[in-house]
Design a protein around this motif. Structure first.
Motif, short mmCIF file in Angstrom:
data_model
loop_
_atom_site.label_atom_id
_atom_site.label_comp_id
_atom_site.label_asym_id
_atom_site.label_seq_id
_atom_site.Cartn_x
_atom_site.Cartn_y
_atom_site.Cartn_z
N LEU A 89 0.88 -1.34 0.04
CA LEU A 89 -0.06 0.08 -0.09
C LEU A 89 0.99 1.34 0.11
CD1 LEU A 89 -3.11 -0.83 2.35
CD2 LEU A 89 -2.83 -0.99 -0.08
N GLU B 51 -4.12 7.72 -4.20
CA GLU B 51 -4.55 6.29 -4.00
C GLU B 51 -4.69 5.71 -2.64
OE1 GLU B 51 -2.80 4.85 -8.43
OE2 GLU B 51 -1.66 4.69 -6.72
N GLN B 52 -3.60 6.34 -1.57
CA GLN B 52 -3.62 5.89 -0.50
C GLN B 52 -4.75 6.52 0.36
OE1 GLN B 52 0.11 6.18 1.83
NE2 GLN B 52 1.30 5.57 -0.23
N ILE C 180 -8.20 4.85 -0.44
CA ILE C 180 -8.20 3.42 0.49
C ILE C 180 -8.71 3.86 1.77
CG2 ILE C 180 -7.02 1.50 1.29
CD1 ILE C 180 -5.80 1.28 -1.22
N LEU D 233 -12.77 2.63 -7.50
CA LEU D 233 -12.42 1.46 -6.56
C LEU D 233 -12.13 0.33 -7.43
CD1 LEU D 233 -12.45 -0.09 -3.92
CD2 LEU D 233 -14.81 -0.46 -4.56
#
Length: 94
Positions: free
Chosen positions: A41, A48-49, A52, A80
């Motif tokens: 991750l 993007e992190q 999430i 997603l």
């Protein structure tokens, strides 16, 4: 004012992936050397992190995320799906 540095994940010279080779404790000054891969991750972009993290904090509710991000549900769903595909590809490489 302090500047928060971003953890680099690619070599600035050749753009290859980086590995961690040293960790240190700021309290006792113990140093650990070795070759450690970055967690999957952490190899994602900051955006993007954040996506999430938002997904996790909304208990996986895409509807809630769409409202918070002020975008449509299908747009969140597509983001997603893109993230899922990217992570699957990253796992196959490692």
């Amino acid at each position: 004012m302090s500047i928060k540095l971003k953890l680099p994940i690619q070599c600035p010279s050749c753009e290859s992936g980086l590995t961690v080779t040293q960790l240190s404790c700021p309290t006792c000054e113990t140093t650990v050397n070795g070759k450690f891969d970055l967690p999957l991750l952490s190899k994602l972009s900051l955006d993007e992190q954040a996506f999430i993290l938002d997904f996790f904090l909304s208990s996986g509710s895409l509807k809630q995320m769409a409202q918070q991000m002020n975008i449509s549900y299908p747009t969140v769903r597509n983001k997603l799906d893109d993230m899922i595909e990217k992570i699957k590809q990253m796992k196959n490489i490692e």
